[in-house]
Design a protein around this motif. Structure first.
Motif, PDB file in Angstrom:
ATOM      1  N   GLY A 155       0.733  -1.347  -0.014  1.00 51.31           N
ATOM      2  CA  GLY A 155      -0.028  -0.180  -0.039  1.00 51.31           C
ATOM      3  C   GLY A 155       0.947   1.198  -0.050  1.00 51.31           C
ATOM      4  O   GLY A 155       0.583   2.105  -0.900  1.00 51.31           O
ATOM      5  N   VAL A 156       1.918   1.110   0.915  1.00 47.52           N
ATOM      6  CA  VAL A 156       2.638   2.615   0.903  1.00 47.52           C
ATOM      7  C   VAL A 156       3.509   2.739  -0.259  1.00 47.52           C
ATOM      8  O   VAL A 156       3.506   3.936  -0.906  1.00 47.52           O
ATOM      9  N   VAL A 157       4.307   1.801  -0.683  1.00 44.94           N
ATOM     10  CA  VAL A 157       5.252   1.840  -2.037  1.00 44.94           C
ATOM     11  C   VAL A 157       4.480   1.965  -3.234  1.00 44.94           C
ATOM     12  O   VAL A 157       4.800   2.484  -4.293  1.00 44.94           O
ATOM     13  N   GLY A 158       3.110   1.561  -3.255  1.00 41.16           N
ATOM     14  CA  GLY A 158       2.081   1.552  -4.404  1.00 41.16           C
ATOM     15  C   GLY A 158       1.296   2.957  -4.442  1.00 41.16           C
ATOM     16  O   GLY A 158       0.304   3.076  -5.064  1.00 41.16           O
ATOM     17  N   ARG A 159       1.935   3.895  -3.693  1.00 38.50           N
ATOM     18  CA  ARG A 159       1.143   5.133  -3.356  1.00 38.50           C
ATOM     19  C   ARG A 159       0.764   5.718  -5.078  1.00 38.50           C
ATOM     20  O   ARG A 159      -0.299   6.217  -5.157  1.00 38.50           O
ATOM     21  N   GLU A 160       1.947   5.984  -5.862  1.00 42.48           N
ATOM     22  CA  GLU A 160       1.449   6.308  -7.082  1.00 42.48           C
ATOM     23  C   GLU A 160       0.398   5.374  -7.866  1.00 42.48           C
ATOM     24  O   GLU A 160      -0.141   6.256  -8.890  1.00 42.48           O
ATOM     25  N   LEU A 161       0.255   4.427  -7.657  1.00 44.64           N
ATOM     26  CA  LEU A 161      -0.731   3.763  -8.398  1.00 44.64           C
ATOM     27  C   LEU A 161      -2.141   4.076  -7.937  1.00 44.64           C
ATOM     28  O   LEU A 161      -3.170   4.115  -9.013  1.00 44.64           O
ATOM     29  N   SER A 162      -2.259   4.495  -6.580  1.00 45.52           N
ATOM     30  CA  SER A 162      -3.523   5.101  -6.444  1.00 45.52           C
ATOM     31  C   SER A 162      -3.878   6.421  -7.159  1.00 45.52           C
ATOM     32  O   SER A 162      -5.043   6.543  -7.557  1.00 45.52           O
ATOM     33  N   PHE A 163      -2.806   7.225  -7.256  1.00 44.74           N
ATOM     34  CA  PHE A 163      -3.090   8.292  -7.882  1.00 44.74           C
ATOM     35  C   PHE A 163      -3.171   8.263  -9.304  1.00 44.74           C
ATOM     36  O   PHE A 163      -4.024   8.901 -10.089  1.00 44.74           O
ATOM     37  N   HIS A 164      -2.649   7.246 -10.159  1.00 45.31           N
ATOM     38  CA  HIS A 164      -2.911   6.997 -11.499  1.00 45.31           C
ATOM     39  C   HIS A 164      -4.236   6.485 -11.536  1.00 45.31           C
ATOM     40  O   HIS A 164      -4.782   6.790 -12.647  1.00 45.31           O
ATOM     41  N   ALA A 165      -4.451   5.452 -10.653  1.00 48.24           N
ATOM     42  CA  ALA A 165      -6.016   5.070 -11.028  1.00 48.24           C
ATOM     43  C   ALA A 165      -7.008   5.947 -10.883  1.00 48.24           C
ATOM     44  O   ALA A 165      -8.162   6.087 -11.316  1.00 48.24           O
ATOM     45  N   ALA A 166      -6.692   7.079 -10.081  1.00 48.32           N
ATOM     46  CA  ALA A 166      -7.762   8.298  -9.822  1.00 48.32           C
ATOM     47  C   ALA A 166      -7.431   9.211 -10.775  1.00 48.32           C
ATOM     48  O   ALA A 166      -8.032  10.354 -10.901  1.00 48.32           O
ATOM     49  N   GLN A 167      -6.626   8.933 -11.825  1.00 51.42           N
ATOM     50  CA  GLN A 167      -6.192   9.994 -12.839  1.00 51.42           C
ATOM     51  C   GLN A 167      -5.707  11.237 -12.337  1.00 51.42           C
ATOM     52  O   GLN A 167      -6.376  12.393 -12.896  1.00 51.42           O
ATOM     53  N   LEU A 168      -4.952  11.169 -11.365  1.00 49.27           N
ATOM     54  CA  LEU A 168      -4.222  12.267 -10.741  1.00 49.27           C
ATOM     55  C   LEU A 168      -2.736  12.290 -10.938  1.00 49.27           C
ATOM     56  O   LEU A 168      -2.188  11.205 -10.985  1.00 49.27           O
ATOM     57  N   PRO A 169      -2.087  13.462 -10.932  1.00 44.97           N
ATOM     58  CA  PRO A 169      -0.660  13.402 -11.025  1.00 44.97           C
ATOM     59  C   PRO A 169      -0.268  12.894  -9.652  1.00 44.97           C
ATOM     60  O   PRO A 169      -0.991  13.418  -8.508  1.00 44.97           O
ATOM     61  N   PRO A 174       7.697  13.643  -0.641  1.00 48.79           N
ATOM     62  CA  PRO A 174       7.963  12.350  -0.134  1.00 48.79           C
ATOM     63  C   PRO A 174       6.864  12.400   1.001  1.00 48.79           C
ATOM     64  O   PRO A 174       6.386  13.227   1.775  1.00 48.79           O
ATOM     65  N   PHE A 175       6.551  11.097   1.314  1.00 50.24           N
ATOM     66  CA  PHE A 175       5.563  10.893   2.474  1.00 50.24           C
ATOM     67  C   PHE A 175       6.216  10.117   3.822  1.00 50.24           C
ATOM     68  O   PHE A 175       7.109   9.510   3.404  1.00 50.24           O
ATOM     69  N   ARG A 176       5.832  10.287   4.943  1.00 46.88           N
ATOM     70  CA  ARG A 176       6.208   9.721   5.996  1.00 46.88           C
ATOM     71  C   ARG A 176       5.026   8.839   6.572  1.00 46.88           C
ATOM     72  O   ARG A 176       3.909   9.311   6.733  1.00 46.88           O
ATOM     73  N   VAL A 177       5.034   7.438   6.583  1.00 39.77           N
ATOM     74  CA  VAL A 177       3.962   6.588   6.908  1.00 39.77           C
ATOM     75  C   VAL A 177       4.543   5.910   8.282  1.00 39.77           C
ATOM     76  O   VAL A 177       5.640   5.311   8.380  1.00 39.77           O
TER      77      VAL A 177
END
Length: 238
Positions: A155-169, A174-177
């Motif tokens: 989930g953490v390292v796939g953060r970009e996947l979430s934005f890509h799926a939502a069609q967002l840049p 960086p994030f701190r989780v």
């Protein structure tokens, strides 16, 4: 190929594979004791049999299918004993295959291509998430374990996947989780001085990125606009 940013060494794979096997065994023990596989689960239109059929189909193909609903329906129509044995056989075969193949060998995965190093945590994630549906259906507590770290990492390292799926840049910062694991230990990713922070329990992040719980049903908190947006759209699958 989907980029999760994971780098699973051979040693780490040796640690992850037993967790994959254990996750399957735990769900197996639960469903083996349940005679009525026709009970509906939280996934619309899916019974317990559909959930196991989906996992069995993915195991047999070592990757999953783009026609998940059709595969699940076809499998669910099989006798319970046949489906259970198919799933057990598939789990054993996939674990053996993933133990021996080169880490960077590619597999098809729901229309994408992923390496063997990703297949181990992804198979575990799928087993855990669909198992959560069954646990919820039967009203049995799904005890969190250290195996959740594999799901949380995806989930953490796939953060970009979430934005890509939502069609967002994707966020530039960086994030701190920081997550609290089942034993009270802290699991952390990202620089400590990052302006974008996410905190909460590891279990709740796993439930969120697999879409088993809404954000409002978790204890997750975010600081920063991008971090909040990520929790809104978080996912760990295409």
């Amino acid at each position: 190929m989907v980029n999760y940013g994971l780098d699973l060494s051979a040693v780490e794979r040796e640690r992850a594979l037993p967790d994959l096997v254990a996750e399957g065994d735990e769900l197996d023990a639960l469903v083996s004791a349940e005679t009525d596989w026709s009970r509906p689960t939280p996934a619309a239109g899916w019974t317990i049999a559909h959930q196991i059929a989906h996992l069995a189909a993915a195991e047999v193909e070592a990757a999953g299918s783009e026609h998940a609903d059709l595969d699940a329906a076809a499998g669910a129509a099989k006798p319970r004993s046949v489906l259970l044995e198919q799933w057990r056989t598939g789990r054993a075969e996939v674990a053996a295959e993933l133990r021996d193949v080169p880490l960077h060998q590619e597999f098809p995965w729901y229309g994408a291509r992923l390496t063997a190093e990703l297949m181990v945590p992804l198979r575990l994630m799928e087993t855990w998430a669909h198992g959560q549906d069954v646990f919820d259906t039967l009203g049995v507590p799904h005890r969190p374990t250290g195996r959740l770290r594999h799901v949380a990492s995806l989930g953490v390292v796939g953060r970009e996947l979430s934005f890509h799926a939502a069609q967002l840049p994707p966020p530039a910062e960086p994030f701190r989780v920081e997550l609290t694991g089942p034993d009270g230990q802290t699991w952390a990713w990202g620089p400590e001085d990052a302006k974008q922070h996410v905190r909460g329990s590891a279990l709740d992040l796993c439930l969120r990125v697999t879409h088993r719980r809404s954000l409002a049903e978790t204890d997750l908190t975010a600081v920063g606009e991008d971090a909040q947006k990520w929790l809104d759209i978080a996912r760990v699958f295409l």
